[in-house]
Design a protein around this motif. Structure first.
Motif, PDB file in Angstrom:
ATOM      1  N   VAL A 236       0.846  -1.199   0.000  1.00 35.97           N
ATOM      2  CA  VAL A 236       0.000   0.000   0.000  1.00 35.97           C
ATOM      3  C   VAL A 236       0.877   1.242   0.000  1.00 35.97           C
ATOM      4  O   VAL A 236       0.629   2.207  -0.739  1.00 35.97           O
ATOM      5  N   TRP A 237       1.915   1.244   0.822  1.00 38.92           N
ATOM      6  CA  TRP A 237       2.821   2.391   0.845  1.00 38.92           C
ATOM      7  C   TRP A 237       3.547   2.535  -0.494  1.00 38.92           C
ATOM      8  O   TRP A 237       3.734   3.652  -0.988  1.00 38.92           O
ATOM      9  N   VAL A 238       3.951   1.436  -1.077  1.00 40.40           N
ATOM     10  CA  VAL A 238       4.600   1.490  -2.393  1.00 40.40           C
ATOM     11  C   VAL A 238       3.666   2.123  -3.415  1.00 40.40           C
ATOM     12  O   VAL A 238       4.080   2.955  -4.239  1.00 40.40           O
ATOM     13  N   SER A 445       5.684  -2.160  -9.507  1.00 37.16           N
ATOM     14  CA  SER A 445       6.397  -2.339  -8.244  1.00 37.16           C
ATOM     15  C   SER A 445       5.462  -2.840  -7.151  1.00 37.16           C
ATOM     16  O   SER A 445       5.849  -3.656  -6.301  1.00 37.16           O
ATOM     17  N   GLY A 446       4.206  -2.364  -7.167  1.00 37.22           N
ATOM     18  CA  GLY A 446       3.253  -2.812  -6.151  1.00 37.22           C
ATOM     19  C   GLY A 446       2.986  -4.295  -6.240  1.00 37.22           C
ATOM     20  O   GLY A 446       3.004  -5.018  -5.234  1.00 37.22           O
ATOM     21  N   ILE A 447       2.717  -4.790  -7.456  1.00 37.28           N
ATOM     22  CA  ILE A 447       2.427  -6.212  -7.620  1.00 37.28           C
ATOM     23  C   ILE A 447       3.669  -7.038  -7.322  1.00 37.28           C
ATOM     24  O   ILE A 447       3.584  -8.158  -6.796  1.00 37.28           O
ATOM     25  N   THR A 448       4.843  -6.494  -7.615  1.00 45.35           N
ATOM     26  CA  THR A 448       6.086  -7.227  -7.353  1.00 45.35           C
ATOM     27  C   THR A 448       6.289  -7.453  -5.860  1.00 45.35           C
ATOM     28  O   THR A 448       6.556  -8.574  -5.408  1.00 45.35           O
ATOM     29  N   VAL A 449       6.155  -6.373  -5.079  1.00 45.80           N
ATOM     30  CA  VAL A 449       6.388  -6.517  -3.644  1.00 45.80           C
ATOM     31  C   VAL A 449       5.272  -7.338  -3.001  1.00 45.80           C
ATOM     32  O   VAL A 449       5.522  -8.092  -2.041  1.00 45.80           O
ATOM     33  N   ALA A 450       4.054  -7.248  -3.542  1.00 47.09           N
ATOM     34  CA  ALA A 450       2.959  -8.049  -2.980  1.00 47.09           C
ATOM     35  C   ALA A 450       3.199  -9.538  -3.219  1.00 47.09           C
ATOM     36  O   ALA A 450       2.991 -10.368  -2.318  1.00 47.09           O
ATOM     37  N   VAL A 451       3.629  -9.892  -4.426  1.00 46.06           N
ATOM     38  CA  VAL A 451       3.890 -11.302  -4.727  1.00 46.06           C
ATOM     39  C   VAL A 451       5.084 -11.796  -3.913  1.00 46.06           C
ATOM     40  O   VAL A 451       5.065 -12.928  -3.388  1.00 46.06           O
ATOM     41  N   ALA A 452       6.123 -10.971  -3.798  1.00 46.70           N
ATOM     42  CA  ALA A 452       7.289 -11.383  -3.003  1.00 46.70           C
ATOM     43  C   ALA A 452       6.890 -11.658  -1.559  1.00 46.70           C
ATOM     44  O   ALA A 452       7.275 -12.671  -0.965  1.00 46.70           O
ATOM     45  N   GLY A 453       6.090 -10.765  -0.990  1.00 49.13           N
ATOM     46  CA  GLY A 453       5.635 -10.979   0.380  1.00 49.13           C
ATOM     47  C   GLY A 453       4.757 -12.206   0.514  1.00 49.13           C
ATOM     48  O   GLY A 453       4.867 -12.960   1.483  1.00 49.13           O
ATOM     49  N   ALA A 454       3.879 -12.410  -0.469  1.00 49.65           N
ATOM     50  CA  ALA A 454       2.987 -13.573  -0.413  1.00 49.65           C
ATOM     51  C   ALA A 454       3.771 -14.874  -0.494  1.00 49.65           C
ATOM     52  O   ALA A 454       3.459 -15.846   0.209  1.00 49.65           O
ATOM     53  N   VAL A 455       4.787 -14.918  -1.349  1.00 48.91           N
ATOM     54  CA  VAL A 455       5.607 -16.123  -1.463  1.00 48.91           C
ATOM     55  C   VAL A 455       6.314 -16.412  -0.132  1.00 48.91           C
ATOM     56  O   VAL A 455       6.345 -17.552   0.347  1.00 48.91           O
ATOM     57  N   ALA A 456       6.864 -15.364   0.486  1.00 45.21           N
ATOM     58  CA  ALA A 456       7.560 -15.551   1.758  1.00 45.21           C
ATOM     59  C   ALA A 456       6.602 -16.035   2.846  1.00 45.21           C
ATOM     60  O   ALA A 456       6.936 -16.940   3.633  1.00 45.21           O
ATOM     61  N   VAL A 457       5.411 -15.440   2.900  1.00 43.29           N
ATOM     62  CA  VAL A 457       4.447 -15.835   3.930  1.00 43.29           C
ATOM     63  C   VAL A 457       3.987 -17.275   3.712  1.00 43.29           C
ATOM     64  O   VAL A 457       3.835 -18.043   4.674  1.00 43.29           O
ATOM     65  N   GLN A 458       3.764 -17.657   2.460  1.00 38.31           N
ATOM     66  CA  GLN A 458       3.356 -19.032   2.188  1.00 38.31           C
ATOM     67  C   GLN A 458       4.446 -20.013   2.604  1.00 38.31           C
ATOM     68  O   GLN A 458       4.142 -21.097   3.125  1.00 38.31           O
TER      69      GLN A 458
END
Length: 814
Positions: A236-238, A445-458
């Motif tokens: 969201v901040w990105v 950039s928003g979708i990139t950081v969201a996917v990166a975070g989702a992969v890490a959380v999974q």
């Protein structure tokens, strides 16, 4: 997002002259700042159609992000209000009370309907002033019930026909909001006059709002909560930072005109900060305006079994104030940071991109600092501990995700500068990215950081799942449900089994009548040891013990296990020749229950009863005690019998589970239907997982909306160039494909970087909890696929405005 772009000559910027010192009578530094910011405000609000368009796009983009932040800031109030209402209506921390004018018998009777839980409670007043739970005006009488609005709607609809058979009581009222967790909760409170017949099946209460001390989250769950919050809020901040940079090229050209009339470089930067400040402040207003309808919609929606009242969606005052301050400050900081590599000269705008390439080294600094913060904590997060270094972990995760967004522009530039040849549409897209890859990288950039975070959380969820999802030992090949019901005598247990055997969707039902009885002549003590007596036909007993033979009239003894699985002193009557009292209360061995037991009804275990070895039932339990056939023990002599029936459902019959529940849950508070499952998941772990999915859905919607706004902004910037290319004969289809490729290339690189960054962050998080690193490739594919799908959808939605912009009237200028 067009193919070509006109540029000022790529000449090195002239050295800036030192600013003239202020004259003694000139304005002070603060006054100059105020005047320059005010000029930026005037440019944003009264600078013509282009300025208005840029301000509106920035305000919409920032507003979307602010609305999400306000919802996130409301989460503490939402959870607090739900917990307060949940505690006010429960009696989990009750203490045994004496019967009085203010007491009532109370019991649970939860059920399930097509995978959705239905909370049920039964109450029987014992005096004229019984306790009344919140949200209920008057206690229902026998055969009556009050229901939540959502349950009332379901029962009145055709979809609730099967559930109406299970809840035949007459509806006499509606439970108010103060008695519900959320507007979509399914719950009822029914009256009863039979709870006193089974003292062990209900508890006596004289008030509600009795709960035990909540168990704190363990360190691993707390880590999951912290990481989930960071992963959901950082994109969201990105996005807000990206929205502030909308229309940057046109703004820079206006600032160059100001240099031509005498403004120095510091002045134009302050003017740019003023323009960004206006967009951010308007964005706060837009975000507040969007928050109000979103607040109302949340009261009508249910996401992953979570629903909230609109009144609960109230941002915390501290967090709301923080948003009001941080968003404008961030907007100004981003605007000034964006101008660091731009020389705004009187004769044009010169960017570093044409002279020197983006540097990588400083982009690796944030993730490096993040690793420095997290690596000393490796192995230090243990479920046995109740605390973690929350701020340090949050800061480390934020810096690692920030590194993904920082490296993306460099990676896009590095790749496109090495691309040559290809179809015309690809060449146009690559050339545009070679000239300036910044907008394309920022857009994804928003979708990139969201996917990166989702992969890490999974990865983190998958790594710790084994600690919160445990095998139950249930054998679902033998049974799908266990039905338990308290009854007055044995014949009722046989009748219940026969009813289930005739129920649609039931393949087989193996029923037993279970008694928990003391030895005959034992003192009537609440702590008296008991023996389990199981009465069933031979076919069923053979499922519970290893029998050499079985005939009607046989009795078997199953001694308690020697591995400590049974409680100390249990089953003292599990021996040949033991004398047991069949007229004894079953479960809650209270003094009052003993007084109601009446005269003893002794029964002797045959002296020649063989001792056999127990076999696990479908629940994985061993039935120690005494096993008897109906011919050996007359169940009409027994009181307080529990029917224990294992049911195998026919998967080919629709709603088989509902038919099974309807056969036994006919308005009775004494029935339990348990669905057998091979695994059991921690409720808290499941709650965190549901919150992640609900938050991820909201963030993905935000990202999709943000990319639509960003795409429209880029198309608006290139409208004249698109019109020129069409006027010179370029096919519209070629330009359309060039736009697609111009989006696809950064997206592909962004998703690649997201996968790599997400795996790296996930590996670090797994090391914190001392779990071996393992990549869940299926989750990785799903996350990247969702990200690609969002981008593809946004690109398709941008084609209609793209076609409209490829018109001759796009050549008009002011």
């Amino acid at each position: 997002m067009s193919a070509l772009d006109s540029r000022a000559p790529q000449t090195p910027p002239a050295p800036e002259s030192a600013p003239e010192p202020a004259s003694p009578t000139g304005p002070s530094g603060a006054a100059r700042w105020a005047a320059d910011l005010a000029m930026g405000v005037r440019f944003a609000l009264a600078g013509g159609r282009e300025s208005w368009a840029r301000t509106v796009l920035t305000a919409v983009g920032v507003g979307l992000g602010v609305a999400v932040l306000l919802v996130a800031a409301s989460v503490p109030n939402m959870l607090g209000a739900r917990d307060a209402r949940g505690e006010a209506r429960e009696t989990f921390g009750f203490e045994q009370v004496e019967r009085s004018d203010r007491s009532a018998l109370y019991t649970w009777s939860d059920t399930e309907f097509r995978g959705e839980g239905v909370r049920g409670r039964y109450i029987e007043p014992e005096g004229g002033n019984p306790p009344v739970p919140p949200g209920v005006e008057r206690l229902p009488g026998p055969g009556e019930m009050v229901v939540s609005p959502a349950l009332g709607e379901l029962l009145a609809s055709p979809e609730g026909e099967l559930l109406r058979e299970r809840l035949p009581q007459r509806i006499t009222g509606t439970i108010g909001d103060e008695g519900l967790l959320g507007p979509r909760e399914l719950t009822f409170l029914a009256g009863s006059d039979t709870l006193s017949d089974f003292p062990g099946s209900a508890m006596r209460i004289d008030r509600f709002d009795e709960v035990g001390e909540p168990e704190p989250l363990d360190a691993v769950l707390l880590l999951l909560v912290v990481v989930v919050c960071v992963v959901l809020l950082f994109p969201v901040w990105v996005f807000i930072a990206t929205s502030v940079r909308f229309g940057g090229e046109r703004r820079d050209r206006r600032l160059a005109a100001l240099r031509l009339v005498g403004a120095d470089s510091r002045m134009v930067r302050r003017i740019a900060a003023g323009e960004s400040l206006v967009g951010a402040l308007l964005g706060l207003a837009v975000g507040a305006a969007l928050f109000l309808p979103v607040r109302g919609l949340m009261g009508r929606a249910e996401v992953f079994d979570i629903s909230v009242f609109p009144a609960d969606v109230r941002p915390s005052a501290l967090l709301a104030a923080l948003i009001v301050v941080v968003v404008p400050v961030s907007a100004v900081a981003v605007a000034l940071f964006a101008l660091r590599g731009v020389a705004i000269e009187p004769l044009g705008v010169v960017r570093d991109a044409g002279v020197r390439r983006r540097r990588l080294w400083w982009r690796l600094v944030p993730p490096g600092i993040g690793l420095v913060l997290l690596l000393p904590l490796v192995g230090g997060v243990d479920a046995e501990r109740g605390t973690i270094d929350t701020y340090r972990i949050a800061a480390g995760v934020v810096l690692l995700l920030a590194g993904v967004t920082a490296v993306l522009p460099w990676l896009v530039e590095w790749v496109v500068n090495r691309m040559r040849g290809g179809p015309l549409a690809v060449q146009l897209a690559v050339r545009r990215l070679q000239l300036d890859s910044g907008p394309g990288a920022r857009a994804v950039s928003g979708i990139t950081v969201a996917v990166a975070g989702a992969v890490a959380v999974q990865m983190l969820f998958g790594g710790v799942e084994d600690d919160y999802v445990r095998p139950t030992g249930h054998d679902t090949s033998r049974a799908d449900f266990q039905v338990m019901r308290d009854l007055r005598d044995g014949p009722q247990a046989r009748e219940l089994t026969e009813r289930l055997e005739k129920t649609p969707g039931v393949e087989r039902a193996l029923g037993t009548a279970v008694l928990h009885v003391p030895e005959a002549g034992a003192a009537l003590d609440v702590d008296a040891p008991w023996t389990r007596v199981t009465v069933a036909e031979c076919a069923t007993l053979e499922q519970l013990a290893r029998l050499r033979s079985c005939e009607q009239g046989d009795v078997f003894v199953v001694p308690p296990a020697e591995d400590g699985t049974q409680e100390s002193g249990a089953h003292p009557g599990a021996r040949p020749g033991a004398r047991l009292d069949l007229n004894s209360p079953v479960y809650s061995q209270t003094e009052e229950a003993y007084e109601q037991a009446g005269r003893p009804r002794p029964w002797s275990v045959p002296a020649d009863a063989p001792v056999v070895e127990a076999r696990p039932d479908a629940m994985g339990r061993y039935s120690a005690g005494v096993l008897a056939t109906p011919g050996a023990l007359d169940l009409t002599r027994a009181t307080h019998v529990r029917a224990d029936i294992f049911v195998k459902a026919d998967p080919a019959v629709p709603d088989a589970a509902e038919h099974i529940r309807n056969a036994v849950e006919t308005g009775s508070p004494r029935t339990q239907v348990l669905r057998l499952s091979e695994t059991d998941q921690s409720s808290r772990f499941a709650a965190v997982q549901r919150a992640l999915y609900a938050g991820a859905a909201g963030v993905m919607l935000l990202i999709g909306a943000s990319m639509v706004v960003s795409t429209l902004e880029q198309l608006r910037e290139r409208r004249k160039l698109l019109s020129v290319l069409v006027a010179f004969g370029t096919r519209r289809s070629t330009l359309g494909w060039s736009v697609l490729w111009q989006t696809a290339l950064p997206v592909a690189l962004g998703l690649f970087l997201a996968a790599a960054g997400g795996i790296g962050l996930g590996a670090v998080l797994l090391k914190l909890v001392s779990v071996p690193v393992a990549v869940h490739w299926t989750s990785l594919g799903v996350m990247t696929g969702i990200g690609a799908g969002v981008v593809l959808l946004v690109t398709v939605l941008s084609l209609p405005p793209l076609w409209r912009m490829m018109r001759p009237d796009g050549l008009r200028t002011e």
